[in-house]
Design a protein around this motif. Structure first.
Motif, PDB file in Angstrom:
ATOM      1  N   ASP A  14     -14.796  10.888 -13.360  1.00 34.30           N
ATOM      2  CA  ASP A  14     -14.387  10.702 -11.957  1.00 34.30           C
ATOM      3  C   ASP A  14     -14.491   9.234 -11.546  1.00 34.30           C
ATOM      4  O   ASP A  14     -13.614   8.716 -10.853  1.00 34.30           O
ATOM      5  CB  ASP A  14     -15.256  11.562 -11.022  1.00 34.30           C
ATOM      6  CG  ASP A  14     -14.975  13.049 -11.170  1.00 34.30           C
ATOM      7  OD1 ASP A  14     -13.915  13.414 -11.718  1.00 34.30           O
ATOM      8  OD2 ASP A  14     -15.821  13.845 -10.725  1.00 34.30           O
ATOM      9  N   ALA A  15     -15.560   8.569 -11.948  1.00 33.68           N
ATOM     10  CA  ALA A  15     -15.729   7.153 -11.623  1.00 33.68           C
ATOM     11  C   ALA A  15     -14.616   6.321 -12.255  1.00 33.68           C
ATOM     12  O   ALA A  15     -14.087   5.400 -11.635  1.00 33.68           O
ATOM     13  CB  ALA A  15     -17.099   6.664 -12.101  1.00 33.68           C
ATOM     14  N   GLU A  35      -7.432   4.346  -9.681  1.00 33.13           N
ATOM     15  CA  GLU A  35      -6.686   4.497  -8.420  1.00 33.13           C
ATOM     16  C   GLU A  35      -6.826   3.268  -7.538  1.00 33.13           C
ATOM     17  O   GLU A  35      -5.850   2.793  -6.963  1.00 33.13           O
ATOM     18  CB  GLU A  35      -7.187   5.737  -7.662  1.00 33.13           C
ATOM     19  CG  GLU A  35      -6.730   7.048  -8.287  1.00 33.13           C
ATOM     20  CD  GLU A  35      -7.356   8.273  -7.614  1.00 33.13           C
ATOM     21  OE1 GLU A  35      -7.880   8.138  -6.485  1.00 33.13           O
ATOM     22  OE2 GLU A  35      -7.332   9.334  -8.226  1.00 33.13           O
ATOM     23  N   GLU A  36      -8.059   2.717  -7.439  1.00 31.54           N
ATOM     24  CA  GLU A  36      -8.275   1.527  -6.622  1.00 31.54           C
ATOM     25  C   GLU A  36      -7.499   0.335  -7.178  1.00 31.54           C
ATOM     26  O   GLU A  36      -6.943  -0.446  -6.419  1.00 31.54           O
ATOM     27  CB  GLU A  36      -9.779   1.186  -6.576  1.00 31.54           C
ATOM     28  CG  GLU A  36     -10.580   2.192  -5.765  1.00 31.54           C
ATOM     29  CD  GLU A  36     -12.088   2.021  -5.958  1.00 31.54           C
ATOM     30  OE1 GLU A  36     -12.522   1.022  -6.572  1.00 31.54           O
ATOM     31  OE2 GLU A  36     -12.826   2.903  -5.483  1.00 31.54           O
ATOM     32  N   THR A  37      -7.426   0.221  -8.482  1.00 34.32           N
ATOM     33  CA  THR A  37      -6.701  -0.862  -9.125  1.00 34.32           C
ATOM     34  C   THR A  37      -5.204  -0.730  -8.861  1.00 34.32           C
ATOM     35  O   THR A  37      -4.525  -1.714  -8.561  1.00 34.32           O
ATOM     36  CB  THR A  37      -6.976  -0.886 -10.645  1.00 34.32           C
ATOM     37  OG1 THR A  37      -8.386  -0.939 -10.842  1.00 34.32           O
ATOM     38  CG2 THR A  37      -6.329  -2.080 -11.300  1.00 34.32           C
ATOM     39  N   GLN A  53     -24.734   3.506 -14.554  1.00 37.19           N
ATOM     40  CA  GLN A  53     -24.699   3.989 -13.161  1.00 37.19           C
ATOM     41  C   GLN A  53     -24.933   2.822 -12.194  1.00 37.19           C
ATOM     42  O   GLN A  53     -24.230   2.681 -11.195  1.00 37.19           O
ATOM     43  CB  GLN A  53     -25.767   5.072 -12.964  1.00 37.19           C
ATOM     44  CG  GLN A  53     -25.761   5.696 -11.587  1.00 37.19           C
ATOM     45  CD  GLN A  53     -24.615   6.645 -11.370  1.00 37.19           C
ATOM     46  OE1 GLN A  53     -24.277   7.427 -12.239  1.00 37.19           O
ATOM     47  NE2 GLN A  53     -24.004   6.577 -10.215  1.00 37.19           N
ATOM     48  N   ALA A  54     -25.905   1.981 -12.500  1.00 35.82           N
ATOM     49  CA  ALA A  54     -26.241   0.860 -11.615  1.00 35.82           C
ATOM     50  C   ALA A  54     -25.064  -0.110 -11.472  1.00 35.82           C
ATOM     51  O   ALA A  54     -24.862  -0.694 -10.415  1.00 35.82           O
ATOM     52  CB  ALA A  54     -27.468   0.116 -12.150  1.00 35.82           C
ATOM     53  N   HIS A  55     -24.292  -0.281 -12.533  1.00 38.19           N
ATOM     54  CA  HIS A  55     -23.149  -1.204 -12.495  1.00 38.19           C
ATOM     55  C   HIS A  55     -21.875  -0.547 -11.976  1.00 38.19           C
ATOM     56  O   HIS A  55     -20.953  -1.253 -11.571  1.00 38.19           O
ATOM     57  CB  HIS A  55     -22.877  -1.769 -13.899  1.00 38.19           C
ATOM     58  CG  HIS A  55     -23.912  -2.734 -14.365  1.00 38.19           C
ATOM     59  ND1 HIS A  55     -23.994  -4.025 -13.905  1.00 38.19           N
ATOM     60  CD2 HIS A  55     -24.933  -2.596 -15.246  1.00 38.19           C
ATOM     61  CE1 HIS A  55     -25.011  -4.645 -14.482  1.00 38.19           C
ATOM     62  NE2 HIS A  55     -25.601  -3.800 -15.296  1.00 38.19           N
ATOM     63  N   GLY A  56     -21.797   0.760 -12.022  1.00 44.62           N
ATOM     64  CA  GLY A  56     -20.558   1.443 -11.651  1.00 44.62           C
ATOM     65  C   GLY A  56     -19.618   1.539 -12.834  1.00 44.62           C
ATOM     66  O   GLY A  56     -19.070   2.583 -13.113  1.00 44.62           O
ATOM     67  N   SER A  57     -19.440   0.440 -13.538  1.00 48.48           N
ATOM     68  CA  SER A  57     -18.753   0.397 -14.825  1.00 48.48           C
ATOM     69  C   SER A  57     -19.154  -0.905 -15.477  1.00 48.48           C
ATOM     70  O   SER A  57     -19.478  -1.883 -14.795  1.00 48.48           O
ATOM     71  CB  SER A  57     -17.234   0.488 -14.665  1.00 48.48           C
ATOM     72  OG  SER A  57     -16.701  -0.727 -14.183  1.00 48.48           O
TER      73      SER A  57
END
Length: 182
Positions: free
Chosen positions: A168-169, A175-177, A117-121
């Motif tokens: 979802d993350a 999508e951002e990529t 969670q802290a890293h996002g991925s």
């Protein structure tokens, strides 16, 4: 076993490395009193983060210093001193003591989820390196992470070998990529 645990809780004996103990009398002869050990617990309580995992290693990395460190014991000793203080909850994770001071019971699955969670991925091997380098965990089997996370919301993209807090993350990152490459 109960007697031994009581001796540890009262700092009459302290495990200084796995399955090796030292008595408070020997420590007093070396200049360390029970009061010093209790003061160390207080110092750690003041320095430790409120709502996240920590270990002796991570505290040191964050700049925590104590006069007790001058005696040169391994982190195992200092962690075992903390075990006597009921304000800390602890768990052994991959051979290292990991603590919390918010009353939550430390569990490897929760630690993994919080770090992701802290890293996002995060790449699986980067997560393993962080657990080793930050908390002192001796994790060697990357598939053990999958086992510990089984049934959680964490999404593992097997193509890139990255972990995401949830699907979802993962989809947001995809999508951002795609937007970047159009």
């Amino acid at each position: 076993h109960e007697v031994y645990m009581e001796l540890r809780r009262t700092l009459t004996v302290i495990e200084y490395e796995p399955n090796h103990i030292i008595s408070i009398r020997k420590l007093e002869n070396a200049g360390i009193t029970k009061g010093d050990l209790m003061a160390f617990c207080e110092e750690v309580y003041e320095a430790a983060p409120d709502d996240e995992y920590f270990s002796i290693l991570s505290l040191k990395q964050d700049g925590f210093v104590s006069g007790l460190f001058d005696f040169g014991f391994q982190d195992w000793f200092y962690a075992n001193v903390l075990l006597s203080d009921e304000r800390f909850t602890s768990g052994t994770m991959y051979g290292a003591y990991v603590f919390r001071k918010d009353g939550k019971e430390p569990m490897i699955r929760t630690l993994l989820e919080e770090r992701i969670q802290a890293h996002g991925s995060i790449d699986v091997y980067d997560l393993m390196d962080e657990l080793t380098g930050r908390y002192g965990c001796g994790i060697s089997d990357r598939y053990d992470i999958d086992k510990k996370l089984y049934g959680s919301a964490v999404y593992h993209d097997r193509f890139t070998d990255r972990l995401y807090p949830d699907q979802d993350a993962f989809e947001r990152e995809v999508e951002e990529t795609e937007v970047l490459y159009q």
